[in-house]
Motif scaffolding. Structure first.
Motif, PDB file in Angstrom:
ATOM      1  N   PHE A 204    -100.472  26.741  42.427  1.00  0.00           N
ATOM      2  CA  PHE A 204    -101.950  26.756  41.950  1.00  0.00           C
ATOM      3  C   PHE A 204    -102.819  26.651  43.278  1.00  0.00           C
ATOM      4  O   PHE A 204    -102.805  26.084  44.181  1.00  0.00           O
ATOM      5  N   LEU A 206    -106.963  27.236  44.333  1.00  0.00           N
ATOM      6  CA  LEU A 206    -108.562  27.225  44.007  1.00  0.00           C
ATOM      7  C   LEU A 206    -108.937  28.145  44.903  1.00  0.00           C
ATOM      8  O   LEU A 206    -109.139  27.980  46.305  1.00  0.00           O
ATOM      9  N   GLY A 208    -112.093  29.666  45.979  1.00  0.00           N
ATOM     10  CA  GLY A 208    -113.691  29.287  45.373  1.00  0.00           C
ATOM     11  C   GLY A 208    -113.597  28.571  44.223  1.00  0.00           C
ATOM     12  O   GLY A 208    -113.036  27.425  44.068  1.00  0.00           O
ATOM     13  N   ASP A 209    -114.468  29.069  43.241  1.00  0.00           N
ATOM     14  CA  ASP A 209    -114.691  28.081  42.026  1.00  0.00           C
ATOM     15  C   ASP A 209    -113.672  29.165  41.022  1.00  0.00           C
ATOM     16  O   ASP A 209    -113.795  28.897  39.871  1.00  0.00           O
ATOM     17  N   THR A 210    -112.729  29.826  41.461  1.00  0.00           N
ATOM     18  CA  THR A 210    -111.819  30.314  40.512  1.00  0.00           C
ATOM     19  C   THR A 210    -110.395  29.883  40.746  1.00  0.00           C
ATOM     20  O   THR A 210    -109.766  30.228  41.795  1.00  0.00           O
ATOM     21  N   PRO A 211    -109.796  28.968  39.625  1.00  0.00           N
ATOM     22  CA  PRO A 211    -108.457  28.612  39.975  1.00  0.00           C
ATOM     23  C   PRO A 211    -107.527  29.652  39.351  1.00  0.00           C
ATOM     24  O   PRO A 211    -107.794  30.496  38.520  1.00  0.00           O
ATOM     25  N   VAL A 212    -106.465  29.968  40.265  1.00  0.00           N
ATOM     26  CA  VAL A 212    -105.448  30.824  39.592  1.00  0.00           C
ATOM     27  C   VAL A 212    -103.926  30.338  40.076  1.00  0.00           C
ATOM     28  O   VAL A 212    -103.805  29.426  40.845  1.00  0.00           O
TER      29      VAL A 212
END
Ligand SMILES: [Ca+2]
Ligand SMILES: [Ca+2]
Lengths: 320, 320
Positions: A204, A206, A208-212
């Motif tokens: 997991f 993060l 920036g504001d995009t969790p992937v």
């Protein structure tokens, strides 16, 4: 929603039309009718009606190579275009040669390396999209059709009949869980949360504001052989009452399911039809069926003879 | 079967009677009503209505020690009676001392060693029976009640309301999956196949004609922190739209759930009630809530103030 088999039969509708009449079809029907009949010694409460299916060779074909491996080889071609040095390194060199003997000689370690390289680096969402694109565009070399056309019509009918009889149907396969989840809902009616499979590690991040979730090249879990009961316990947490497989990799899943009190059903798809599909068992590199075949009669597992028990193998035969 | 909240409200029935009226209750109700309303910008198809709940501190209490650890300590006592040498070895010596300071000083490594020793060796079925017996006989030191009495009534109502609104409810917890599966169906209405948790390795063994899964002392997967989105992806294969937690161990699960397009809901249970339950957050050894609390307002996560938002904490308060 499909009605349970007894109701359909009463209306003159056969829920398993692609199965030839005979002992195989009769034993499946008798099992389901006992399970759903309250008061029957074979009755099983709905919550416990867990049915597990192997995928490769059980729900769809697996020749000349596992379809997930065909996907990996296509991705390897693309990666080698971007990074030509790969073509000089083993096991990628053998894999890219296209020579069936070289492919067969890769062994499990080589296969896992190729799967690792071609499946890692992407996020789970990107990987899902890649598989989706591939399934739309790739063609099986023998049939010149999408790989998802090569699912077994009789098994689709069996899945639907079990679900109509209150069973929860799961895939429990050595294949990759993320590869399978890209198509099992559309093709088999089995949602991602009911797919148990082998897996690589993911992490997991993060961004920036995009969790992937990013796929890593390390193996996490191999859902094959004794790994199948382990995976069933971990993911389902209940012991199944119905199991279907086609190879020695399913032996322990069949044991775990059937060597228990109460009505239980074990099924082996035996590939006996070289004309419509393929014929192979004890000596095959893909889907070897040897020990489990020896054990079948002792344990009362149904061995389905594809050539004689199935009226139709693939859905497209019906439309011709 | 419970009717969805809008229908209940129309009949003058409040589906969340243990929640005080106020912004917390209103925001939960508004979210669910948007999700189920076709044509609403917040509508979510039924298949995608996945709700995930942490367990310790979110669905039941976790003080003075995680309840699973209380179970492990009771088993350690029994094992030390059978094998007195254990009492001289760390970390078992500290754990058996009963001294709260010594327990607090064990650290994660000590805890995992004690969990490993006390949970391994048994088969999965034996372990399940052990947990079942313990839950029937053990008493919580402060309340002198079974541990399963210390579940949160408002959260039971929330689980039921979500399910009545087409959500599939999952537990995604750092606790052991086999420990939780022994009671989640009876207590929360969540079946074993919807419990994601930490796990130890197991091995499949055929003991004559009896197949067993034996628990091994090695850790397999820690379902905490960044492990929660990884576990969600592996076990559920879909991204949730609702997540509830209570500590920094839930931060990544809340991010993974809410930092996405469409209607999403993040909820943090804030332990603010030292009279009815416990009050703790940033400095607690158990269930520390610090970074996730800082992040909550920025992300729009609902922070539930247990003292002010909950009319009732435990089900037994209603019966008094
Ligand atoms: Ca197979
Ligand atoms: Ca917690």
């Amino acid at each position: 929603v499909v009605a349970p088999p007894a109701e359909l039969l009463a209306q003159g509708i056969d829920p398993l039309p692609s199965w030839n009449e005979g002992p195989a079809k009769q034993s499946i029907r008798a099992f389901i009718e006992g399970v759903v009949q309250e008061g029957s010694p074979n009755f099983i409460p709905v919550d416990e009606r867990i049915a597990v299916f192997d995928n490769d060779g059980t729900l769809w074909s697996e020749q000349p190579v596992y379809f997930q491996f065909a996907f990996a080889l296509d991705r390897l071609q693309d990666l080698a275009k971007a990074n030509p040095a790969l073509a000089g390194q083993e096991p990628y060199k053998s894999a890219l040669s296209g020579d069936p003997k070289a492919l067969a000689a890769l062994g499990e370690k080589g296969l896992l390396q190729i799967i690792g390289l071609t499946h890692a680096g992407l996020t789970v969402a990107e990987f899902n999209a890649e598989v989706g694109d591939w399934l739309k565009t790739a063609r099986h070399p023998r049939f010149d059709r999408p790989y998802t056309d090569l699912v077994f019509q009789p098994m689709l009918e069996l899945l639907a009949t079990l679900r109509a009889s209150g069973f929860k149907t799961y895939i429990v396969s050595g294949g990759g869980v993320e590869f399978m989840s890209a198509f099992t809902e559309a093709v088999y009616g089995i949602p991602p949360e009911q797919v148990v499979g082998s897996s690589g590690k993911t992490e997991f991040v993060l961004d920036g504001d995009t969790p992937v979730l990013r796929k890593l090249p390390e193996v996490e879990f191999i859902d094959d052989g004794p790994g199948k009961p382990v995976g069933i316990n971990r993911f389902i947490g209940r012991r199944p009452v119905f199991a279907a497989g086609n190879s020695d990799g399913d032996q322990q899943m069949l044991q775990w399911t059937t060597m228990n009190n109460g009505a239980r059903f074990g099924l082996i798809v035996h590939h006996t039809d070289a004309v419509r599909e393929w014929a192979y068992d004890r000596d095959s590199k893909v889907g070897r069926l040897d020990k489990a075949l020896d054990e079948a009669s002792r344990r009362g597992w149904l061995v389905v003879d594809m050539k004689n028990d199935w009226k139709v193998v693939y859905p497209f035969e019906k439309k011709q």
